[in-house]
Write an enzyme that holds these catalytic residues in place. Structure first.
Site, PDB file in Angstrom:
ATOM      1  N   LEU A 159      -7.427   1.101   1.839  1.00 29.64           N
ATOM      2  CA  LEU A 159      -8.580   1.922   1.466  1.00 29.64           C
ATOM      3  C   LEU A 159      -8.399   3.353   1.970  1.00 29.64           C
ATOM      4  CD1 LEU A 159     -11.432   2.139   0.214  1.00 29.64           C
ATOM      5  CD2 LEU A 159     -12.313   1.691   2.503  1.00 29.64           C
ATOM      6  N   TYR A 160      -7.829   3.491   3.175  1.00 28.58           N
ATOM      7  CA  TYR A 160      -7.549   4.841   3.687  1.00 28.58           C
ATOM      8  C   TYR A 160      -6.745   5.632   2.660  1.00 28.58           C
ATOM      9  CZ  TYR A 160      -4.834   8.419   6.091  1.00 28.58           C
ATOM     10  OH  TYR A 160      -4.211   9.597   6.421  1.00 28.58           O
ATOM     11  N   ALA A 161      -5.658   5.031   2.178  1.00 29.27           N
ATOM     12  CA  ALA A 161      -4.813   5.724   1.196  1.00 29.27           C
ATOM     13  C   ALA A 161      -5.585   6.018  -0.083  1.00 29.27           C
ATOM     14  CB  ALA A 161      -3.581   4.875   0.898  1.00 29.27           C
TER      15      ALA A 161
END
Length: 327
Positions: A159-161
């Protein structure tokens, strides 16, 4: 020359960038919310180091959350002397995005949009925005080939990416809609003094000095393009100083372009610390990728930039800083 707005100014890279700008005579408006993702005392210490070396009035700090859109827009409107933005503020960390997903959409999507709107409303006064993206947008690769800016980035592994890729897409849309000159930089595994306590080299150093075992995911068979923070800073400033034409959005990799095994990093830390690590080999964690490798030929071609710090040297400088900071 006006002031540079640096978001994430109390963060690892943001503090280094602010320091470099001040050292060359620039004036900086720093913004950070000092959130507790890791010990805010480290962020406060970075700020103290910054204010201690700045000329009177050269560094001005605002404690503000990027997701506080009205607060960000108000600050940017109230400071007509801001003419460039280095947007580094974000919620970092691949693994924590599995536990606190909304922190990432708040900082990396809403927060990124806050900055874009502030720049748009400056009506051309802010002539260039440089913002941080990440190598994580490329997702998982198994072929060992370098990541190039022309590679498709449509399957982020965390999700960060995904939120950082969303930031890139929003920036591109704002450039297309409003002509904002922007440069996105995809960072590759940044390390060095004043670093982040959630990063492997910090965790390993802390554990080794305490006589505790270190955890090696994927049994240590991870390849990372470890990039020393000073090299990242010179790349950011090189990009900042070469604004693209109006209506241009561009993206660059910024890394060491020399991937090394996690086990090599452990060996260099053992050498610098004079301590043998006790290793615990574990499987790959969700959201992680086995390797990263930056093709930085575009940065070299357009800005004459290339990294100069090898991993052994960089880790030696980190350990020297650690001993000074922690006594």
């Amino acid at each position: 020359m006006g002031r540079v707005l640096v978001t994430g100014a109390a963060g690892f890279i943001g503090a280094h960038v602010s320091q470099a700008l001040l050292a060359r005579g620039e004036e900086v408006v720093g913004l950070d919310n000092l959130n507790p993702y890791y010990d805010p005392a480290l962020k406060e210490a970075r700020l103290q180091a910054l204010t201690g070396q700045a000329a009177p009035g050269a560094f001005e700090f605002h404690r503000l959350d990027l997701a506080d859109t009205e607060g960000v827009l108000g600050l940017m409107a109230a400071r007509p002397d801001i003419d460039r933005v280095v947007h580094l503020g974000a919620q970092a960390g691949v693994r924590w995005s599995l536990e606190a997903p909304f922190a990432y959409t708040s900082a990396n999507v809403t927060g990124h949009l806050s900055i874009l709107e502030g720049v748009r409303r400056s009506e051309g006064r802010i002539g260039h925005t440089v913002y941080a993206s990440t190598s994580s947008v490329y997702g998982s690769r198994q072929d060992g080939q370098p990541f190039r800016e022309t590679d498709r980035a449509e399957r982020p592994a965390s999700l960060y990416a995904a939120t950082k890729l969303a930031g890139e897409m929003m920036s591109k849309s704002y450039t297309d809609l409003y002509g904002l000159p922007q440069t996105g930089l995809r960072f590759f595994t940044v390390y060095g003094p004043w670093g982040r306590p959630d990063m492997a080299y910090w965790l390993f150093t802390d554990a080794m000095l305490k006589g505790q075992p270190i955890k090696l995911f994927n049994e240590g068979r991870m390849m990372r393009d470890f990039t020393y923070v000073d090299d990242i800073v010179t790349g950011i400033l090189a990009a900042l100083d070469h604004a693209p034409a109006a209506g241009t959005h561009r993206t660059y990799n910024i890394g060491n372009s020399r991937p090394e095994q996690l086990l090599d990093m452990v060996a260099f830390l053992e050498e610098a610390l004079g301590v043998k690590a006790e290793r615990v080999l574990l499987p790959m964690q969700p959201g992680d990728v086995p390797g990263t490798f930056a093709d930085v030929s575009a940065m070299k071609r357009d800005f004459g930039w290339e990294p100069v710090t090898d991993l052994r040297t960089g880790l030696g400088r980190f350990v020297a800083w650690w001993r000074r900071y922690f006594g």
